[in-house]
Scaffold this active site. Structure first.
Site, PDB file in Angstrom:
ATOM      1  N   PRO A  41       0.806  -1.183  -0.043  1.00 34.00           N
ATOM      2  CA  PRO A  41      -0.008   0.112  -0.137  1.00 34.00           C
ATOM      3  C   PRO A  41       0.763   1.191   0.079  1.00 34.00           C
ATOM      4  CG  PRO A  41       0.387  -1.182   2.294  1.00 34.00           C
ATOM      5  CD  PRO A  41       0.890  -1.958   1.273  1.00 34.00           C
ATOM      6  N   ASP A  80      -1.870   3.090   2.697  1.00 37.82           N
ATOM      7  CA  ASP A  80      -0.968   2.949   4.122  1.00 37.82           C
ATOM      8  C   ASP A  80      -1.411   4.378   4.426  1.00 37.82           C
ATOM      9  OD1 ASP A  80       0.989   2.542   5.802  1.00 37.82           O
ATOM     10  OD2 ASP A  80       2.718   2.177   4.289  1.00 37.82           O
ATOM     11  N   TRP A 513       5.820  -0.394   9.944  1.00 39.74           N
ATOM     12  CA  TRP A 513       6.369  -1.529   9.017  1.00 39.74           C
ATOM     13  C   TRP A 513       5.649  -2.831   9.735  1.00 39.74           C
ATOM     14  CZ3 TRP A 513       7.614  -0.632   4.428  1.00 39.74           C
ATOM     15  CH2 TRP A 513       8.076   0.594   3.976  1.00 39.74           C
ATOM     16  N   GLN A 549      12.901  -1.721  -0.549  1.00 45.34           N
ATOM     17  CA  GLN A 549      11.996  -2.679   0.250  1.00 45.34           C
ATOM     18  C   GLN A 549      12.701  -3.762   0.563  1.00 45.34           C
ATOM     19  OE1 GLN A 549       9.624  -1.237   1.488  1.00 45.34           O
ATOM     20  NE2 GLN A 549       8.353   0.260   0.020  1.00 45.34           N
ATOM     21  N   TRP A 553       9.505  -3.531   3.644  1.00 49.38           N
ATOM     22  CA  TRP A 553       8.460  -4.541   3.336  1.00 49.38           C
ATOM     23  C   TRP A 553       8.669  -5.939   3.036  1.00 49.38           C
ATOM     24  CZ3 TRP A 553       4.705  -5.501  -1.008  1.00 49.38           C
ATOM     25  CH2 TRP A 553       3.538  -5.965  -0.595  1.00 49.38           C
ATOM     26  N   LYS A 586      18.554  12.875  -8.162  1.00 48.92           N
ATOM     27  CA  LYS A 586      17.094  12.514  -7.527  1.00 48.92           C
ATOM     28  C   LYS A 586      16.250  13.494  -8.399  1.00 48.92           C
ATOM     29  CE  LYS A 586      14.371  12.109  -3.480  1.00 48.92           C
ATOM     30  NZ  LYS A 586      14.406  12.430  -2.115  1.00 48.92           N
ATOM     31  N   LYS A 589      11.150  18.727  -8.159  1.00 51.18           N
ATOM     32  CA  LYS A 589      10.668  19.827  -8.568  1.00 51.18           C
ATOM     33  C   LYS A 589      11.414  21.026  -8.490  1.00 51.18           C
ATOM     34  CE  LYS A 589       5.640  18.502  -8.044  1.00 51.18           C
ATOM     35  NZ  LYS A 589       4.547  18.858  -7.492  1.00 51.18           N
TER      36      LYS A 589
END
Length: 939
Positions: A41, A80, A513, A549, A553, A586, A589
């Site tokens: 999620p 999430d 987590w 992850q 996760w 990275k 904006k």
């Protein structure tokens, strides 16, 4: 009219929604074998970016493939909802800057506001996810903030507690002074929240008791020096007492690091050397007076000390370093922690009380300088962790917390990892295995607000009640109403009673987590509901997320599944890399270094973006620079070519299908079935990169070789060519459907007239149509043509000018059907072969008058065809053509050739120019021409 890919894809999207194609695909496969997919999620706390789009694209392509293979793939969205991402937004919107302010406002009000912000961008997410052609059920999405979800988390927590995996203890943890909560190493590592910073470092001298000598210790964190309780040395390193010849001062440090402080051996004298072991227990005088009454200030032995930099003697403050904590614990030294939850010195450190620790470094160094205890100060650049949400510089701090004992299950985790299929495979024995091997105990408590409350209640005498369900909560709670909320603000007021004793909940909330890792069962509200559904869906066949992850996760799901069920949570895991901007930084904006996803989709379509991502190195867990140029190439060379071939087929859709297949037909059918076989194999092994490579090669073969070489046959009404193209396009649309679902749908609807391509079964390759020898020979023919065309370019002879012959030096033996292709593609009248081990070609470039006339006729025909296009004429429109100029002499004998090529009924030469709708003039070589065109009336 120019082709608008955005409009075309939106038409298909509308068709899917009206047709309920996704729902039909689930209905069709509901009795099939389950293919279980766990969807991690996301937060809806911001607009979806390219990383989210990548995740959704792969989570759509693989389920589409398995659905076409008859498997039932349940796809339900999840949100999430908890943790710092939402709290940070709430704090910003409410103008809150600290935990104190939250508690003054009221935790209930704060959590209420957090709840209101959870799904702020849910509508935008749903819109984007639908537009990128991801099929998923949003209506029945699970949310980690729902009581049903949290109750399952509580059940898991209690099971872990009952099995002896949860304990309360004190550990050195990464701590955010702004958020006033510990963070796990995995949270910081997964998004690489380390930054290169410049910090002041200092070498300090510590006066040895009973000796006229000083021990030297170097530190990169001067703010920890007021908490110094010990000096650590390595028992196996050689240390030296040395005299500084300039002033007679005696120092103690590692022998091999003397050069860090003296330029030459002439500047000092070694008085004595000894091993670190002999320094154990040696006492020294505190450099600050704050804790001088403690039983401390002695040398300790520690293996973590090295002689790589500094002095080989480590300043040791037990509350602010993992190694420091453990060695002081071993020697039973006391714990001092004069830093509050906001990262400020307490009153114990009277000279710096109230100072934020990271801002006190220079003041502490100056203080020590005034005492004559500083030997050397310098700035160093080093990596340092920052909070991944509020971007505050972290500290290491001793904290009481609740932990899961990972050491107790570590061996089993390593065994279970062997059962998981990782893509890419190197992660299995690499990053993920190492992550397990090095994993500390899991800190599962957070000193925050908006998260599932830890279900532990304590009595005043320390007895613990762990609650595993709402019913159990009701059984102990007094005057609990019908409405229950399993969050901190509600439960902190709930007092439990057992045997006349009262219990109050501990203040911490759960690490998010723990919630995410519970997703496999919590999404079903297991074990309170849907027991059978969960048991039939565990373990999953597939999960996919980005590489961070592996520390989060994926790891936490494995931990909870191993302890609760002694099983892996998933069988196959696909891990992507990180998408960077084209400049290698990275995406940001503020940098303005990436194109807006919505603009990209509008310009090039979703299919191009999906193909670009699924075919890129990011699918091999590598960092990938997103380049709009690369996307444009995919759009032009894959997506537009596919649409163009489909449009070409549409022009001849009504042709019959009679006739005998020629070598090009047999070849493209072989290629189409090879494509079908290969993509099936690649998708079963989760290899989208090779799948995309196959599609790209095939669409190039189909468009630039088969269709281009077959145009004349189509113009002549060849049914075999039309039948072949229909058959090939139908196959192509099915096998490319999981990756480029829009254009696949357009093609399938056009060539079959059946329901959606996404409701079709995955095709089986017809092995009888695969002819590897034929494919190999056609590849050689293309190589010959490529060499010949390169020679034409070098000699500046356009392809429309026919040449007498080509000499091919090769060991190939080609039938006439292949030779005819070479003649046509190279535009030569004769192909001559000469035996040779190495392939090469030579063109005869001498033009006869007849060949020159044909060349002029071809060039003129091309200009007329271009003019027809400008006039908006279609293939069936006939024209009358008037020609004037020097070129008339050059094309004698090729008038019929021109008429046939340009769809003209008449070629006029000496008539008036009135009544013609189009005219154009120019030169071919040195010959002038004038073209006049009139569209003929419909018959």
């Amino acid at each position: 009219m120019a082709f608008n890919v955005d409009e075309k894809e939106r038409e298909i999207l509308e068709f899917w929604e009206k047709d309920k194609t996704f729902e039909k695909s689930l209905k069709k496969t509901e009795k099939g074998k389950k293919y279980v997919f766990y969807d991690g999620p996301p937060f809806a706390s911001g607009l979806p970016h390219y990383g989210h789009i990548l995740a959704s694209v792969i989570k759509d392509a693989i389920p589409r493939f398995w659905t076409m293979n008859g498997r039932y793939v349940r796809r339900v969205w999840g949100w999430d909802c908890h943790g710092l991402p939402i709290e940070t937004i709430a704090e910003k919107d409410l103008g809150i800057n600290s935990k104190d302010e939250i508690e003054r406002k009221g935790v209930s009000e704060f959590n209420k506001f957090c709840r209101s912000k959870v799904l702020t961008y849910a509508a935008e997410w749903e819109k984007t996810v639908k537009r990128i052609a991801r099929w998923v059920d949003f209506k029945n999405s699970y949310k980690t903030m729902d009581n049903s979800y949290i109750e399952s988390v509580w059940w898991a927590f209690k099971k872990l507690y009952e099995k002896g995996f949860i304990y309360e203890g004190e550990r050195i943890l990464m701590y955010c002074p702004r958020c006033s909560t510990p963070l796990s190493k995995s949270e910081i590592a997964m998004d690489n929240s380390y930054r290169n910073v410049k910090d002041i470092t200092v070498t300090v001298k510590f006066k040895l008791k009973g000796k006229d000598a000083y021990a030297l210790a170097w530190t990169t964190t001067p703010w920890t020096l007021p908490s110094n309780l010990a000096l650590s040395v390595n028992p196996n390193i050689e240390y030296a007492y040395i005299k500084d010849k300039s002033d007679g001062t005696v120092y103690l440090l590692a022998r091999e690091l003397i050069g860090n402080f003296f330029r030459s051996e002439d500047e000092y004298e070694i008085i004595e050397t000894l091993s670190g072991r002999k320094l154990e227990g040696l006492e020294y005088e505190p450099i600050f007076p704050y804790f001088s009454d403690k039983n401390a200030f002695k040398f300790l032995l520690a293996d973590f000390v090295t002689a790589e930099e500094g002095t080989g003697i480590v300043h040791t403050a037990p509350a602010f370093g993992e190694d420091d904590f453990e060695v002081c614990k071993k020697y039973n030294l006391p714990m001092v922690q004069p830093v509050d939850e906001k990262g400020r010195f307490t009153e114990e450190v009277k000279d710096f009380s109230g100072e934020f620790v990271h801002e006190a470094n220079e003041k502490i160094v100056d203080f020590l300088k005034s005492k004559g205890l500083v030997v050397k100060v310098r700035q160093v650049s080093h990596e340092y962790p920052f909070c991944y949400r509020c971007e505050t510089k972290l500290i290491y701090k001793a904290l009481p917390a609740w932990f899961v004992n990972i050491q107790k299950i570590k061996k089993r985790l390593l065994e279970l990892n062997k059962k998981i299929n990782w893509y890419p495979s190197f992660l299995k024995e690499g990053r993920f295995k190492k992550n397990i091997e090095l994993a500390p105990d899991w800190n599962i408590s957070r000193n925050r607000y908006w998260a599932a409350a830890i279900p532990i209640w304590k009595s005043e005498d320390g007895e613990i009640l762990v609650i595993g369900s709402i019913n159990e909560l009701r059984s102990y709670a007094k005057n609990l109403g019908e409405e229950i909320d399993l969050h901190k603000d509600f439960l902190d007021k709930v007092i439990l009673e057992k045997d006349g004793k009262k219990f109050k909940r501990v203040p911490e909330v759960l690490d998010c987590w723990f919630e995410s890792g519970s997703m496999p069962f919590a999404q079903y509200h297991y074990p309170f509901e849907n027991k059978k559904e969960f048991e039939e869906s565990f373990p999953a066949q597939y999960v996919a997320e980005y590489i961070g992850q592996t520390r989060a996760w994926f790891y936490y799901m494995l931990v909870l599944s191993a302890i609760l069920f002694d099983e892996i949570p998933f069988e196959n895991v696909q891990t992507t890399g990180t998408i960077l901007a084209d400049d290698g930084r990275k995406m940001s904006k503020s940098f303005g270094n990436f194109p807006d996803p919505s603009d990209v989709i509008k310009k090039y379509g979703v299919d191009a973006l999906r193909f670009y991502l699924l075919g890129s190195p990011v699918m091999n867990a590598e960092n990938f620079r997103f380049s709009e140029k690369g996307l444009i190439e995919i759009y032009r060379k894959v997506i537009l070519l596919a649409y163009n071939v489909n449009n070409f087929y549409s022009e001849y859709k009504n042709l019959g299908e009679e006739g005998e297949k020629n070598v090009l037909d047999r070849w493209i059918l072989s290629r189409a079935n090879t494509l079908t076989k290969n993509i099936g194999d690649f998708m079963r092994s989760y290899d989208t990169i090779r799948s995309c490579t196959e599609i790209w090669k095939f669409i190039d073969d189909l468009s630039t070789w088969y269709v281009r070489n077959s145009r004349e046959r189509f113009n002549n009404g060849d049914g075999a060519a039309k039948a072949t193209l229909r058959q090939v396009l139908e196959l192509f649309s099915k096998v490319s459907a999981p990756i480029i679902p829009y254009v696949s749908e357009v093609i399938f609807q056009n060539v079959s007239g059946k329901e959606s391509v996404h409701l079709q079964d995955w095709p089986n390759a017809d092995d009888s149509l695969i002819d590897k020898e034929l494919e190999k020979k056609m590849s050689s023919v293309r190589e010959i043509v490529s060499l010949a065309l390169r020679e034409r370019d070098d000699k500046k002879i356009g392809i429309r000018w026919p040449l007498p012959k080509i000499l091919v030096k090769s060991n190939l033996e080609l039938k006439e059907e292949f030779i005819e292709i070479i003649k046509s593609e190279v535009n030569v009248k004769e192909v001559i072969f000469e035996k040779s081990e190495e392939l090469s070609v030579e063109l005869d470039t001498v033009l006869s008058p007849e060949l020159e006339a044909e060349g002029f006729a071809r060039e003129l025909a091309r200009k007329v065809q271009a003019a027809r296009k400008k006039m908006g004429l279609v293939k069936s429109d006939k024209i009358t053509l008037l020609l004037k100029g020097d070129v008339l002499e050059k094309i004698k004998g090729f008038e019929e050739f021109i008429l046939k090529r340009v769809g003209a009924t008449n070629l006029l030469k000496d008539v008036a120019e009135e009544g013609f709708e189009y005219n154009e003039s120019g030169k071919i070589k040195s010959c002038t021409f004038e073209i006049f065109i009139r569209k003929n009336p419909q018959a």
